[in-house]
Design a protein around this motif. Structure first.
Motif, mmCIF file in Angstrom:
data_model
loop_
_atom_site.group_PDB
_atom_site.id
_atom_site.type_symbol
_atom_site.label_atom_id
_atom_site.label_comp_id
_atom_site.label_asym_id
_atom_site.label_seq_id
_atom_site.Cartn_x
_atom_site.Cartn_y
_atom_site.Cartn_z
ATOM 1 N N CYS A 48 0.835 -1.208 0.000
ATOM 2 C CA CYS A 48 0.000 0.000 0.000
ATOM 3 C C CYS A 48 0.867 1.255 0.000
ATOM 4 O O CYS A 48 0.507 2.265 -0.607
ATOM 5 N N ARG A 57 -4.346 -0.142 -5.484
ATOM 6 C CA ARG A 57 -4.400 0.326 -4.090
ATOM 7 C C ARG A 57 -5.777 0.087 -3.491
ATOM 8 O O ARG A 57 -5.912 -0.313 -2.330
ATOM 9 N N ASP A 58 -6.793 0.316 -4.284
ATOM 10 C CA ASP A 58 -8.162 0.103 -3.796
ATOM 11 C C ASP A 58 -8.393 -1.371 -3.471
ATOM 12 O O ASP A 58 -9.045 -1.707 -2.477
ATOM 13 N N THR A 61 -6.622 -2.270 -0.244
ATOM 14 C CA THR A 61 -7.417 -1.830 0.906
ATOM 15 C C THR A 61 -8.537 -2.814 1.185
ATOM 16 O O THR A 61 -8.789 -3.192 2.341
ATOM 17 N N GLN A 86 2.603 8.420 1.301
ATOM 18 C CA GLN A 86 1.634 7.457 0.757
ATOM 19 C C GLN A 86 1.340 6.352 1.764
ATOM 20 O O GLN A 86 0.199 5.896 1.869
ATOM 21 N N GLN A 90 -2.498 5.882 2.873
ATOM 22 C CA GLN A 90 -3.177 4.617 2.592
ATOM 23 C C GLN A 90 -3.594 3.903 3.876
ATOM 24 O O GLN A 90 -4.656 3.275 3.928
ATOM 25 N N HIS A 93 -6.645 5.716 4.922
ATOM 26 C CA HIS A 93 -7.756 5.352 4.038
ATOM 27 C C HIS A 93 -8.345 4.000 4.445
ATOM 28 O O HIS A 93 -9.575 3.840 4.508
ATOM 29 N N THR A 94 -7.482 3.051 4.730
ATOM 30 C CA THR A 94 -7.960 1.726 5.132
ATOM 31 C C THR A 94 -8.651 1.785 6.485
ATOM 32 O O THR A 94 -9.686 1.143 6.694
#
Length: 221
Positions: A48, A57-58, A61, A86, A90, A93-94
């Motif tokens: 990630c 990346r999506d 996750t 990053q 990330q 985001h997760t």
């Protein structure tokens, strides 16, 4: 798909996560998420932090959200100390996708004001997703210090995070409307408009807020 239950399979998937072709990396992340295995947690988190492709990346996750939160949340929280922006964004985001309140103590004012826009945006979303009941006003006060920051997309992300906190933000926005900075005042006005009219478009709301602010200054002159 073949279950990930052997060291050989795990090694193959870790190698596939670093393959040159994005399609190979995407397939590897999909395989891991379909048959999640804790042995691949570190490899997913590490990837990630370096993965250049948005879709991969999506998928990474998503694969992480399929693992037990008792394992993923502490590992992701550790990633917030990374020097790589990053990796931090990330991880945040997760965490926002997992929504585990154990992440709340990590949502510090320093993180919410991170100088990297992408890290800050991810932190705003994560904080809104994990804020415990009764702490919404505290979070809103910190988020409001970022009003006027960045361009349209950054400002829209902040507005969304604020609006998700509900009416607790109204007095905070009212205070920001009196700011001497026209960008802050316009952002606050646009956010207030969206709070009461979620279907309104963000950019026209900002333009209208700036117009009203300018007219007000002209009348004072």
């Amino acid at each position: 798909m073949v279950p990930i239950n052997t060291e050989h399979a795990t090694t193959q998937l870790i190698a596939a996560l670093a393959a040159d072709a994005p399609s190979t990396r995407l397939k590897a992340a999909l395989t891991i998420g379909t048959d999640p295995h804790p042995a691949l947690l570190d490899a997913l988190v590490a990837r990630c932090g370096t993965e250049p492709d948005f879709y991969v990346r999506d998928m990474l996750t998503w694969a992480l959200t399929r693992l037990p939160t008792d394992l993923t949340v502490p590992r992701l929280l550790n990633e917030l100390a990374s020097n790589e922006s990053q990796a931090r964004s990330q991880a945040l985001h997760t965490l926002s996708k997992i929504g585990d309140p154990r992440a709340w103590p990590a949502m510090t004012p320093e993180l919410l004001r991170d100088p990297d826009d992408e890290v800050a945006r991810a932190a705003w979303r994560a904080a809104e997703a994990v804020v415990p009941e009764g702490h919404e006003r505290e979070l809103a006060e910190t988020l409001a210090t970022q009003l006027g920051r960045g361009g349209r997309e950054i400002q829209r992300s902040l507005s969304r995070a604020l609006i998700a906190l509900g009416t607790v933000i109204e007095p905070i926005l009212q205070r920001a409307l009196t700011s001497d900075d026209p960008v802050i005042a316009a952002h606050a006005a646009a956010t207030e408009k969206l709070l009461h009219d979620p279907d309104a478009a963000f950019e026209p709301a900002v333009k209208e807020a700036k117009r009203i602010y300018a007219l007000g200054n002209e009348r004072q002159d």
